[in-house]
Every structure is written in structure tokens, then in C-alpha cells.
Design a protein around this motif. Structure first.
Motif, PDB file in Angstrom:
ATOM      1  N   PRO A 181       0.810  -1.228   0.000  1.00  0.00           N
ATOM      2  CA  PRO A 181       0.000   0.000   0.000  1.00  0.00           C
ATOM      3  C   PRO A 181       0.840   1.274   0.000  1.00  0.00           C
ATOM      4  CG  PRO A 181      -0.937  -1.602   1.514  1.00  0.00           C
ATOM      5  CD  PRO A 181       0.409  -2.145   1.080  1.00  0.00           C
ATOM      6  N   LYS A 182       1.928   1.280   0.779  1.00  0.00           N
ATOM      7  CA  LYS A 182       2.816   2.443   0.811  1.00  0.00           C
ATOM      8  C   LYS A 182       3.495   2.643  -0.532  1.00  0.00           C
ATOM      9  CE  LYS A 182       6.584   2.027   3.286  1.00  0.00           C
ATOM     10  NZ  LYS A 182       7.486   1.961   4.466  1.00  0.00           N
ATOM     11  N   LEU A 183       3.819   1.553  -1.192  1.00  0.00           N
ATOM     12  CA  LEU A 183       4.516   1.626  -2.467  1.00  0.00           C
ATOM     13  C   LEU A 183       3.634   2.206  -3.566  1.00  0.00           C
ATOM     14  CD1 LEU A 183       7.320   0.555  -3.686  1.00  0.00           C
ATOM     15  CD2 LEU A 183       5.946  -1.328  -4.578  1.00  0.00           C
ATOM     16  N   MET A 184       2.370   1.769  -3.618  1.00  0.00           N
ATOM     17  CA  MET A 184       1.502   2.207  -4.714  1.00  0.00           C
ATOM     18  C   MET A 184       0.854   3.564  -4.462  1.00  0.00           C
ATOM     19  SD  MET A 184      -1.899  -0.174  -4.134  1.00  0.00           S
ATOM     20  CE  MET A 184      -0.958  -1.699  -4.128  1.00  0.00           C
ATOM     21  N   ALA A 185       0.856   4.033  -3.227  1.00  0.00           N
ATOM     22  CA  ALA A 185       0.140   5.263  -2.883  1.00  0.00           C
ATOM     23  C   ALA A 185       0.525   6.473  -3.740  1.00  0.00           C
ATOM     24  CB  ALA A 185       0.327   5.574  -1.398  1.00  0.00           C
ATOM     25  N   PRO A 186       1.814   6.730  -4.007  1.00  0.00           N
ATOM     26  CA  PRO A 186       2.143   7.910  -4.826  1.00  0.00           C
ATOM     27  C   PRO A 186       1.538   7.873  -6.220  1.00  0.00           C
ATOM     28  CG  PRO A 186       4.086   7.139  -3.655  1.00  0.00           C
ATOM     29  CD  PRO A 186       3.037   6.086  -3.468  1.00  0.00           C
ATOM     30  N   LEU A 187       1.368   6.684  -6.798  1.00  0.00           N
ATOM     31  CA  LEU A 187       0.805   6.578  -8.147  1.00  0.00           C
ATOM     32  C   LEU A 187      -0.710   6.732  -8.154  1.00  0.00           C
ATOM     33  CD1 LEU A 187       2.886   3.633  -9.646  1.00  0.00           C
ATOM     34  CD2 LEU A 187       2.942   6.014 -10.375  1.00  0.00           C
ATOM     35  N   LEU A 188      -1.368   6.382  -7.046  1.00  0.00           N
ATOM     36  CA  LEU A 188      -2.828   6.440  -6.980  1.00  0.00           C
ATOM     37  C   LEU A 188      -3.335   7.772  -6.436  1.00  0.00           C
ATOM     38  CD1 LEU A 188      -3.555   2.852  -5.581  1.00  0.00           C
ATOM     39  CD2 LEU A 188      -3.595   3.622  -7.970  1.00  0.00           C
ATOM     40  N   ALA A 189      -2.427   8.618  -5.958  1.00  0.00           N
ATOM     41  CA  ALA A 189      -2.835   9.903  -5.385  1.00  0.00           C
ATOM     42  C   ALA A 189      -3.225  10.898  -6.476  1.00  0.00           C
ATOM     43  CB  ALA A 189      -1.693  10.480  -4.541  1.00  0.00           C
ATOM     44  N   GLU A 190      -4.078  11.862  -6.108  1.00  0.00           N
ATOM     45  CA  GLU A 190      -4.436  12.919  -7.062  1.00  0.00           C
ATOM     46  C   GLU A 190      -3.206  13.752  -7.387  1.00  0.00           C
ATOM     47  OE1 GLU A 190      -7.783  15.360  -6.265  1.00  0.00           O
ATOM     48  OE2 GLU A 190      -8.975  13.728  -5.438  1.00  0.00           O
ATOM     49  N   GLY A 191      -3.115  14.187  -8.640  1.00  0.00           N
ATOM     50  CA  GLY A 191      -1.997  15.013  -9.068  1.00  0.00           C
ATOM     51  C   GLY A 191      -0.697  14.263  -9.271  1.00  0.00           C
ATOM     52  N   SER A 192      -0.789  12.927  -9.444  1.00  0.00           N
ATOM     53  CA  SER A 192       0.430  12.116  -9.575  1.00  0.00           C
ATOM     54  C   SER A 192       0.750  11.761 -11.021  1.00  0.00           C
ATOM     55  CB  SER A 192       0.269  10.818  -8.778  1.00  0.00           C
ATOM     56  OG  SER A 192      -0.782  10.020  -9.333  1.00  0.00           O
ATOM     57  N   GLU A 193       0.117  12.452 -11.958  1.00  0.00           N
ATOM     58  CA  GLU A 193       0.228  12.049 -13.365  1.00  0.00           C
ATOM     59  C   GLU A 193       1.650  12.046 -13.894  1.00  0.00           C
ATOM     60  OE1 GLU A 193      -1.801  14.351 -12.200  1.00  0.00           O
ATOM     61  OE2 GLU A 193      -3.803  13.452 -12.451  1.00  0.00           O
ATOM     62  N   ALA A 194       2.531  12.835 -13.310  1.00  0.00           N
ATOM     63  CA  ALA A 194       3.906  12.919 -13.817  1.00  0.00           C
ATOM     64  C   ALA A 194       4.789  11.787 -13.301  1.00  0.00           C
ATOM     65  CB  ALA A 194       4.529  14.268 -13.463  1.00  0.00           C
ATOM     66  N   ILE A 195       4.351  11.099 -12.253  1.00  0.00           N
ATOM     67  CA  ILE A 195       5.156  10.013 -11.684  1.00  0.00           C
ATOM     68  C   ILE A 195       4.953   8.746 -12.508  1.00  0.00           C
ATOM     69  CG2 ILE A 195       5.565   8.558  -9.662  1.00  0.00           C
ATOM     70  CD1 ILE A 195       4.528  10.836  -7.930  1.00  0.00           C
TER      71      ILE A 195
END
Length: 241
Positions: free
Chosen positions: A103-117
């Protein structure tokens, strides 16, 4: 629609695979819709029978089998090709990557505004490996970082999360899994990092020696440096009528 696909490259991990799958279910059932793809890289230790039996009671589990051993990158690539999730998470089949970190690993990709990651790379802390393996890894990572300038401390960590479509646009080659941060950055994606825990192998044995990793790594590093120098530098912008 499946949010996330977990891809597990595994060879001869009969003693570890069920505990690993149990851990993934415990970590992700409260978090998201997901599927799990185990890519059996031509195992001969009975793991195939264990997976077949588990599929009868695990609707989220899918199993692919290579007819011959192709290695970790080939297994990851095979899994991503058939995955239904837009976000892919990978972890090793030997159980050393705790599923509780997913869950910690995928969180940055599933967060709003993460399109550039494009990718989130796990970086191990408190590694539970032999001293020789830790020293060899530290040396290899230092050379890789100096040559590729990928800003990643530990590319050998199996815990990674990335966008499926972006991954499939990368050039495929054996052992590419160790260079994913540099390859994603080459295509203009941001690379995020998450510290993750590490644990001892539950059973079985490693399929690689330090010498094997070192000899292969020299050739691969030169090839990746070549790819980075020859990346496409211009990007098209559509002109509106």
C-alpha cells in the motif's frame, strides 16, 4: 475495473509462495481492487501444483508459466503484458519483500496530481542478507548511480510500482528490472522513492551468485548508458486548428 496488478516473478519458490500470497491478500483487501499474477519461470520443485490448487479458492490469482527459464525481467514482462491493472506492483517470489509494504509503495501513483510520476522504486532498509551480498550490492549500486545518475540508492529491490502503459513502451532486454528508474526517467517520467523493509528468505535458495550478477551487470550497464545517450530528445506538440 482492476486498479492494481501484482506481478510476482517466481522460480522454485514452493516453500515461500503460499505465505507470500496470504500476505498480499491481507495487505490489499482493505485497500483496493487488485489481481495477482504469479509468473512461474519453469519451476521444477512442485510450485506449479501448489498454485493450481490455490487458484480454485483464490479468484484474484492468475498463473502464467514459462516453458523454459527466462529470468526475472522476462517474467515481469510476461506478467505486465497480460495484466488488467493500470498500475503494476512487483515483488520477489522468495518472500524477502514484505507484502505489507505494497500500500505504501503504490500510494504515490494512486494519489491525485500524480500524473507525472511513472515509477515508485522501493529502497531496502535493514537488509537481511549476507554481508558479502550487501557489500556486492552496495558496490554495484554505487557504480550504477555514478554512470546513470538515476538518483536511486537500491535498484535491486524487487518492490516497485509503475504505470503499465509506460512500462510497455520501454525497450525490453534481459535484466532490465534493475534499471527501471533510469529507463522511466529517460522517457520523461518522474521517479519517486519509498523506503521499505526487508526480511530473510523463508526457504529455498537464491538463484544468483555475486559473480553472476557482477559479470552480467557490466554488460547491462554499458547498454543502458548507451540507451540513455540515444533517447529521443524532441517531443511533439499538437497544433490546434
Amino acid at each position: 475495473m482492476t486498479d492494481v496488478t501484482i506481478v510476482i516473478p517466481a522460480k522454485n519458490e514452493a516453500s515461500n509462495i503460499e505465505e507470500l500470497l496470504d500476505g498480499i491478500d491481507a495487505a490489499l483487501e482493505p485497500v483496493c481492487d487488485y489481481e495477482v499474477i504469479v509468473v512461474d519461470d519453469a519451476s521444477d520443485d512442485g510450485m506449479a501444483a501448489i498454485l493450481q490448487a490455490r487458484r480454485a479458492r483464490a479468484p484474484r490469482l492468475r498463473v502464467l508459466r514459462h516453458d523454459r527459464s527466462g529470468g526475472q525481467s522476462a517474467a515481469v514482462h510476461s506478467g505486465v503484458l497480460v495484466a488488467k491493472g493500470a498500475v503494476i506492483c512487483t515483488l520477489d517470489g522468495d518472500g524477502q519483500n514484505p507484502p505489507s509494504e505494497l500500500p505504501k509503495l503504490m500510494a504515490p501513483l494512486l494519489a491525485e496530481g500524480s500524473e507525472a510520476i511513472g515509477i515508485v522504486a522501493g529502497q531496502r532498509v535493514g537488509r537481511q542478507d549476507t554481508m558479502s551480498k550487501k557489500l556486492a550490492s552496495k558496490f554495484a549500486n554505487a557504480i550504477r548511480s555514478r554512470v546513470l545518475k538515476d538518483g536511486t540508492r537500491d535498484t535491486g529491490c524487487g518492490l516497485k510500482a509503475f504505470r503499465r502503459e509506460a512500462f510497455l513502451r520501454l525497450p525490453y532486454f534481459d535484466h532490465m528490472h534493475r534499471y527501471l528508474p533510469a529507463l522511466f526517467a529517460r522517457d520523461g517520467w518522474q521517479v519517486a522513492h519509498v523506503d521499505v523493509s526487508h526480511r530473510q528468505r523463508g526457504g529455498g535458495r537464491s538463484h544468483y551468485s555475486n559473480l553472476q550478477r557482477g559479470l552480467v551487470g557490466v554488460v547491462d550497464l554499458a547498454g543502458v548508458a548507451w540507451l540513455l545517450r540515444r533517447r529521443k530528445k524532441s517531443r511533439p506538440t499538437e497544433i490546434a486548428e
